[in-house]
Design a protein around this motif. Structure first.
Motif, PDB file in Angstrom:
ATOM      1  N   ASN A 177       0.814  -1.220   0.000  1.00  0.00           N
ATOM      2  CA  ASN A 177       0.000   0.000   0.000  1.00  0.00           C
ATOM      3  C   ASN A 177       0.845   1.266   0.000  1.00  0.00           C
ATOM      4  OD1 ASN A 177      -2.553  -1.201  -0.031  1.00  0.00           O
ATOM      5  ND2 ASN A 177      -2.398  -1.657   2.157  1.00  0.00           N
ATOM      6  N   GLU A 178       2.110   1.126   0.407  1.00  0.00           N
ATOM      7  CA  GLU A 178       2.991   2.300   0.482  1.00  0.00           C
ATOM      8  C   GLU A 178       3.533   2.694  -0.892  1.00  0.00           C
ATOM      9  OE1 GLU A 178       3.203  -0.336   2.361  1.00  0.00           O
ATOM     10  OE2 GLU A 178       2.963   0.360   4.423  1.00  0.00           O
ATOM     11  N   LEU A 179       3.434   1.764  -1.859  1.00  0.00           N
ATOM     12  CA  LEU A 179       4.020   2.023  -3.176  1.00  0.00           C
ATOM     13  C   LEU A 179       2.941   2.336  -4.205  1.00  0.00           C
ATOM     14  CD1 LEU A 179       6.649  -0.885  -3.431  1.00  0.00           C
ATOM     15  CD2 LEU A 179       6.887   1.346  -2.346  1.00  0.00           C
ATOM     16  N   THR A 180       3.343   2.996  -5.284  1.00  0.00           N
ATOM     17  CA  THR A 180       2.407   3.277  -6.372  1.00  0.00           C
ATOM     18  C   THR A 180       2.259   2.014  -7.229  1.00  0.00           C
ATOM     19  OG1 THR A 180       4.171   3.975  -7.831  1.00  0.00           O
ATOM     20  CG2 THR A 180       3.158   5.699  -6.487  1.00  0.00           C
ATOM     21  N   VAL A 181       1.355   2.096  -8.202  1.00  0.00           N
ATOM     22  CA  VAL A 181       1.154   0.972  -9.126  1.00  0.00           C
ATOM     23  C   VAL A 181       2.486   0.615  -9.799  1.00  0.00           C
ATOM     24  CG1 VAL A 181       0.144   0.421 -11.386  1.00  0.00           C
ATOM     25  CG2 VAL A 181      -1.302   1.346  -9.558  1.00  0.00           C
ATOM     26  N   TYR A 182       3.170   1.644 -10.319  1.00  0.00           N
ATOM     27  CA  TYR A 182       4.444   1.403 -11.013  1.00  0.00           C
ATOM     28  C   TYR A 182       5.473   0.779 -10.060  1.00  0.00           C
ATOM     29  CZ  TYR A 182       8.568   2.072 -13.886  1.00  0.00           C
ATOM     30  OH  TYR A 182       9.714   1.851 -14.608  1.00  0.00           O
ATOM     31  N   GLU A 183       5.589   1.371  -8.856  1.00  0.00           N
ATOM     32  CA  GLU A 183       6.598   0.892  -7.900  1.00  0.00           C
ATOM     33  C   GLU A 183       6.330  -0.549  -7.470  1.00  0.00           C
ATOM     34  OE1 GLU A 183       7.851   5.078  -5.681  1.00  0.00           O
ATOM     35  OE2 GLU A 183       6.065   3.994  -5.037  1.00  0.00           O
ATOM     36  N   LEU A 218      12.983  -1.282  -1.102  1.00  0.00           N
ATOM     37  CA  LEU A 218      11.590  -1.206  -0.652  1.00  0.00           C
ATOM     38  C   LEU A 218      11.515  -0.744   0.809  1.00  0.00           C
ATOM     39  CD1 LEU A 218       8.543  -1.797  -1.047  1.00  0.00           C
ATOM     40  CD2 LEU A 218       9.005  -4.107  -0.276  1.00  0.00           C
ATOM     41  N   CYS A 219      12.385  -1.291   1.654  1.00  0.00           N
ATOM     42  CA  CYS A 219      12.408  -0.899   3.080  1.00  0.00           C
ATOM     43  C   CYS A 219      12.621   0.610   3.201  1.00  0.00           C
ATOM     44  CB  CYS A 219      13.517  -1.628   3.823  1.00  0.00           C
ATOM     45  SG  CYS A 219      13.212  -3.379   4.004  1.00  0.00           S
ATOM     46  N   LEU A 220      13.554   1.128   2.397  1.00  0.00           N
ATOM     47  CA  LEU A 220      13.838   2.570   2.464  1.00  0.00           C
ATOM     48  C   LEU A 220      12.627   3.379   2.010  1.00  0.00           C
ATOM     49  CD1 LEU A 220      17.546   2.878   1.267  1.00  0.00           C
ATOM     50  CD2 LEU A 220      16.652   2.486   3.546  1.00  0.00           C
ATOM     51  N   PHE A 264      18.773 -10.632   4.669  1.00  0.00           N
ATOM     52  CA  PHE A 264      19.986  -9.806   4.703  1.00  0.00           C
ATOM     53  C   PHE A 264      19.666  -8.370   4.277  1.00  0.00           C
ATOM     54  CE2 PHE A 264      23.527  -7.991   2.231  1.00  0.00           C
ATOM     55  CZ  PHE A 264      24.445  -7.839   3.253  1.00  0.00           C
ATOM     56  N   GLN A 265      18.954  -8.239   3.153  1.00  0.00           N
ATOM     57  CA  GLN A 265      18.611  -6.900   2.657  1.00  0.00           C
ATOM     58  C   GLN A 265      17.712  -6.171   3.653  1.00  0.00           C
ATOM     59  OE1 GLN A 265      17.205  -6.700  -1.409  1.00  0.00           O
ATOM     60  NE2 GLN A 265      18.468  -8.427  -2.006  1.00  0.00           N
ATOM     61  N   PHE A 266      16.824  -6.926   4.257  1.00  0.00           N
ATOM     62  CA  PHE A 266      15.888  -6.370   5.236  1.00  0.00           C
ATOM     63  C   PHE A 266      16.645  -5.823   6.457  1.00  0.00           C
ATOM     64  CE2 PHE A 266      13.283  -7.158   9.005  1.00  0.00           C
ATOM     65  CZ  PHE A 266      12.160  -6.410   8.690  1.00  0.00           C
ATOM     66  N   TYR A 267      17.550  -6.652   6.997  1.00  0.00           N
ATOM     67  CA  TYR A 267      18.311  -6.217   8.178  1.00  0.00           C
ATOM     68  C   TYR A 267      19.278  -5.085   7.828  1.00  0.00           C
ATOM     69  CZ  TYR A 267      16.458  -9.835  11.202  1.00  0.00           C
ATOM     70  OH  TYR A 267      15.612 -10.597  11.969  1.00  0.00           O
ATOM     71  N   LEU A 268      19.821  -5.141   6.614  1.00  0.00           N
ATOM     72  CA  LEU A 268      20.752  -4.096   6.188  1.00  0.00           C
ATOM     73  C   LEU A 268      20.038  -2.736   6.161  1.00  0.00           C
ATOM     74  CD1 LEU A 268      23.705  -3.855   5.139  1.00  0.00           C
ATOM     75  CD2 LEU A 268      22.763  -3.875   2.836  1.00  0.00           C
ATOM     76  N   ALA A 269      18.829  -2.724   5.593  1.00  0.00           N
ATOM     77  CA  ALA A 269      18.065  -1.469   5.513  1.00  0.00           C
ATOM     78  C   ALA A 269      17.733  -0.960   6.909  1.00  0.00           C
ATOM     79  CB  ALA A 269      16.787  -1.694   4.709  1.00  0.00           C
ATOM     80  N   ASN A 270      17.354  -1.873   7.791  1.00  0.00           N
ATOM     81  CA  ASN A 270      16.995  -1.451   9.151  1.00  0.00           C
ATOM     82  C   ASN A 270      18.218  -0.967   9.935  1.00  0.00           C
ATOM     83  OD1 ASN A 270      14.102  -1.772   9.606  1.00  0.00           O
ATOM     84  ND2 ASN A 270      14.492  -3.858   8.940  1.00  0.00           N
ATOM     85  N   GLY A 276       9.762   2.875  13.209  1.00  0.00           N
ATOM     86  CA  GLY A 276      10.308   2.644  11.866  1.00  0.00           C
ATOM     87  C   GLY A 276      10.478   1.170  11.554  1.00  0.00           C
ATOM     88  N   ILE A 277      11.134   0.461  12.458  1.00  0.00           N
ATOM     89  CA  ILE A 277      11.449  -0.953  12.191  1.00  0.00           C
ATOM     90  C   ILE A 277      10.181  -1.806  12.214  1.00  0.00           C
ATOM     91  CG2 ILE A 277      12.657  -2.989  13.106  1.00  0.00           C
ATOM     92  CD1 ILE A 277      14.919  -1.067  13.916  1.00  0.00           C
ATOM     93  N   SER A 278       9.320  -1.554  13.197  1.00  0.00           N
ATOM     94  CA  SER A 278       8.141  -2.428  13.266  1.00  0.00           C
ATOM     95  C   SER A 278       7.158  -2.160  12.119  1.00  0.00           C
ATOM     96  CB  SER A 278       7.449  -2.347  14.630  1.00  0.00           C
ATOM     97  OG  SER A 278       7.340  -1.051  15.053  1.00  0.00           O
ATOM     98  N   VAL A 279       7.143  -0.937  11.591  1.00  0.00           N
ATOM     99  CA  VAL A 279       6.270  -0.669  10.435  1.00  0.00           C
ATOM    100  C   VAL A 279       6.755  -1.488   9.229  1.00  0.00           C
ATOM    101  CG1 VAL A 279       5.787   1.086   8.692  1.00  0.00           C
ATOM    102  CG2 VAL A 279       5.291   1.565  11.060  1.00  0.00           C
ATOM    103  N   ILE A 280       8.060  -1.542   9.039  1.00  0.00           N
ATOM    104  CA  ILE A 280       8.601  -2.355   7.930  1.00  0.00           C
ATOM    105  C   ILE A 280       8.282  -3.831   8.170  1.00  0.00           C
ATOM    106  CG2 ILE A 280      10.684  -3.055   6.709  1.00  0.00           C
ATOM    107  CD1 ILE A 280      11.930  -0.436   7.454  1.00  0.00           C
TER     108      ILE A 280
END
Lengths: 310, 389
Positions: free
Chosen positions: A88-94, B6-8, B231-237, B202-206
């Motif tokens: 829900n945080e992203l747009t259709v494209y994203e 995506l996390c960012l 790995f990517q998930f923890y790296l972003a957090n 921040g972290i719990s929302v992700i």
């Protein structure tokens, strides 16, 4: 063989969700998995995708055993889940870009694929919309775009048209046929027999985790004894005449209600002709007349004794 | 790295809420700095403005003035009643001492002549002046009684010589506040509140987004392995934790920039880094437990506020009850605040002094490890449940 399932058994406690299910999907076909809600369609799909642990059986995809870490197989599979899986945080494209990015790392190539997918599902005017701003039909289309953007060889669609308006449903079904024409093998699950009948080249009907019947739609219909259903708008008919109709060859039931006469027959030649001759001979005046061949619902009804949508 | 990106993006969408907390932190720090800009920065010498209205002149009185000059500024005011009242009212002086005529003679004769004073009501510094006057006169009385033949100028000189002697005091580590170092402790203590809230949110929302069953299954269908996704998930957090830490510590350092050169500042910074790790561990744990965005906000608020209150972030630990502190010791915030207090008390960096802080650091590391392990256990259990469903 693109997908081969042998003796698949899945239990949820005491409930037998899949009872020695056998299934084969050939390359280039649209394979329909038809069954009422709770029949085991989604469980079967989740097992094929290795999302669920199963108790017994073998599953192979593209000729290789399917396991949770069979990433070389997964890269060629596109999945459209029953539940819409988008952010829900992203747009259709994203959203499409994210899911495509799980398969394609090259940015330029991905951009082209995402544009193509958006075009394919007709979401060009909604590229910057967030999912919450989309209608149910558009959301389903986005879900499909997320699953097919990377151009997979095998596309698995699990009830993609649930709660979708007729216009979007037609668009989705046309899209699936187009994907198949472009070379993708499709597994399509639904409890809407019309959809399966409309697009699938081969159909498997399951109930309570068991295969009831499988084949092309004509093969399935030939399995049952039921013939056509004849419906007439009749203005005036008495009990004796109704009884007379019941006595005709191949006629199994006659019901009259609200000016509509519904006649069901067994499989056989000239059923409609015989009915019309009788109506004429009795001087029964009638308006419109319809004759329908048996549907998959009739197949399901005859085999299981219940309606598909029970 | 699609999951990392995506996390960012998700964090970016939640930036407005987090900015509010960053803003509140900066505002509170600013208010603290404004309040601290007066003389409330621990111990330092200050002089009280006083006026002496002497009706006679003598060597003894000159000696008194000399003695008081270390602790007072002498202000000239008129001798009229209204002039004295005005000077006190407008705080030109805080203390007016009147020395009556014949004071020296009566004093040397062994009498008890009275000095009259007028002070600003509630003035603490007047007591300090009283003490100094009393000390001077008591010492003079001692000399006069012991050596009645001693000339007045010699007596005065002896008294002043006596009073000028200082005792050197070297302060060992103890709980005390000294100047800007104390303010640094406050900034870093308060940082715990903002830090914990922002990181948990921040972290719990992700985590909430990624723990959604349909998203989880959809990701599991992809050719990216679960370990790569994690790995990517923890790296972003971790990046988010580190950037938040940099921002908040920078604000603290900007407000307490006068103490940047102190080695204690580096301990404060290191302590906050340990707390950042612990807070992110709590974020992972809560994110694995809580379902729903509203619930996350409620849990983040109540957990952060609750632990900060009982751990001494808003109220110093010395003012909190024993039972409250015992309860607080089960939370990392207590140890973070305790470490800050220990750091503020370090005057020499001997091993014995650093040992206590080191132990507190280790406790925080233990908390961080425990929360990460708990988060992973809960996450694994949930994953197994999904595979069985």
């Amino acid at each position: 063989m693109v997908v081969k399932v042998n003796n698949l058994v899945k239990r949820y406690g005491d409930l037998l969700a899949l009872d020695h299910l056998n299934l084969e999907v050939r390359s280039g076909e649209i394979f329909g998995l038809l069954g009422p809600n709770g029949s085991g369609k989604t469980t079967a799909i989740n097992c094929i995708l290795s999302l669920l642990k199963y108790d017994k059986g073998d599953i192979s995809v593209f000729g290789k055993p399917m396991t949770p870490d069979a990433y070389d197989i997964k890269k060629d599979i596109g999945v459209v889940m029953q539940e819409v899986a988008v952010f829900n945080e992203l747009t259709v494209y994203e959203n499409i870009d994210y899911f495509c990015g799980l398969y394609v790392s090259d940015k330029a190539k991905r951009r082209a694929l995402v544009d193509e997918a958006i075009d394919f599902v007709g979401l060009n005017d909604f590229r910057k919309f967030r999912p919450k701003k989309l209608s149910g039909g558009l959301l389903r289309r986005l879900n499909i775009a997320c699953g097919i953007a990377h151009k997979p060889k095998l596309i698995i669609l699990d009830e993609p048209t649930v709660a979708v308006d007729p216009q979007s449903r037609n668009k989705i079904l046309e899209g699936i046929v187009d994907l198949n024409k472009l070379g993708a093998t499709v597994i399509y699950t639904s409890h809407y027999m019309e959809e399966v009948e409309q697009i699938c080249s081969r159909i498997m009907i399951i109930d309570k985790g068991k295969v009831i019947a499988s084949g092309t739609k004509d093969e399935l219909k030939s399995m049952i004894t039921l013939g056509e259903k004849i419906t007439l708008d009749v203005f005036n008919i008495n009990e004796a005449q109704i009884e007379g109709l019941r006595q005709l060859r191949n006629i199994t039931s006659v019901e009259y209600s609200g000016g509509i006469l519904e006649i069901r027959s067994l499989k056989g030649k000239n059923n409609l002709e015989r009915v019309l001759e009788y109506v004429k001979s009795e001087g029964i005046s009638f308006g419109k007349i319809y004759s329908e061949m048996p549907t998959l619902n009739d197949v399901f009804l005859e085999i299981t004794g219940k309606e598909l949508r029970d | 790295m699609p999951v990392f990106n995506l996390c960012l993006k998700i964090l970016k969408k939640n930036l407005p809420v987090m900015s509010i907390y960053f803003g509140v932190f900066i505002m509170v720090s600013f208010i603290m700095m404004s309040n601290a800009s007066g003389s409330q920065t621990g111990y330092s010498d200050v002089k009280t403005d006083i006026a002496i209205l002497a009706d006679e002149e003598s060597v003894l009185i000159d000696g008194l003035k000399t003695s008081l000059s270390d602790v007072a500024n002498f202000i000239e005011i008129g001798d009229e009643r209204s002039q004295i009242q005005d000077a006190l009212y407008f705080r030109r002086v805080g203390y007016v001492l009147r020395i009556p005529s014949g004071f020296t003679e009566e004093f040397l004769a062994g009498g008890t002549p009275t000095l009259s004073k007028t002070v600003v009501p509630g003035s603490n510094s007047s007591m300090y002046i009283d003490m100094n006057i009393e000390q001077y006169l008591n010492t003079a009385r001692l000399y006069a009684n012991a050596m009645p033949e001693m000339p007045l100028d010699e007596l005065t000189e002896a008294v002043l010589g006596n009073l000028s002697q200082d005792t050197k005091v070297s302060m060992l580590s103890s709980e005390r506040i000294y100047g800007e170092q104390g303010m640094m402790q406050y900034y870093f203590n308060y940082l715990a509140y903002t830090f914990m809230f922002v990181l948990i949110l921040g972290i719990s929302v992700i985590m909430l987004v990624f723990n959604d069953l349909s998203i989880k299954r959809r990701n599991a269908c992809s050719p990216i392995s679960a370990s790569k996704i994690n790995f990517q998930f923890y790296l972003a957090n971790m990046l988010f934790t580190f950037v938040s830490w940099i921002i908040l510590v920078s604000v603290s350092l900007a407000f307490g920039h006068k103490e940047l050169s102190s080695p204690n500042t580096w301990y404060f910074i290191f302590n906050s880094l340990l707390f950042a790790l612990t807070a992110s561990g709590i974020g992972f744990f809560i994110g694995n437990l809580v379902k729903g965005r509203e619930a996350i906000s409620a849990v983040a608020n109540s957990f952060t506020l609750g632990t900060c209150f009982i751990s001494g972030v808003f109220v110093p630990q010395v003012l909190l009850g024993e039972g409250v502190l015992r309860l607080a010791s089960f939370f990392p915030t207590y140890w973070y605040v305790k470490a800050n207090a220990q750091i503020a008390g370090i005057t020499n960096h001997s091993w014995s002094n650093l040992n206590g802080v080191g132990n507190t650091f280790l406790v925080q590391l233990g908390f961080a490890a425990a929360f990460f392990v708990l988060a992973m256990v809960v996450g694994k259990r949930k994953q197994m449940a999904v595979e069985e469903e």
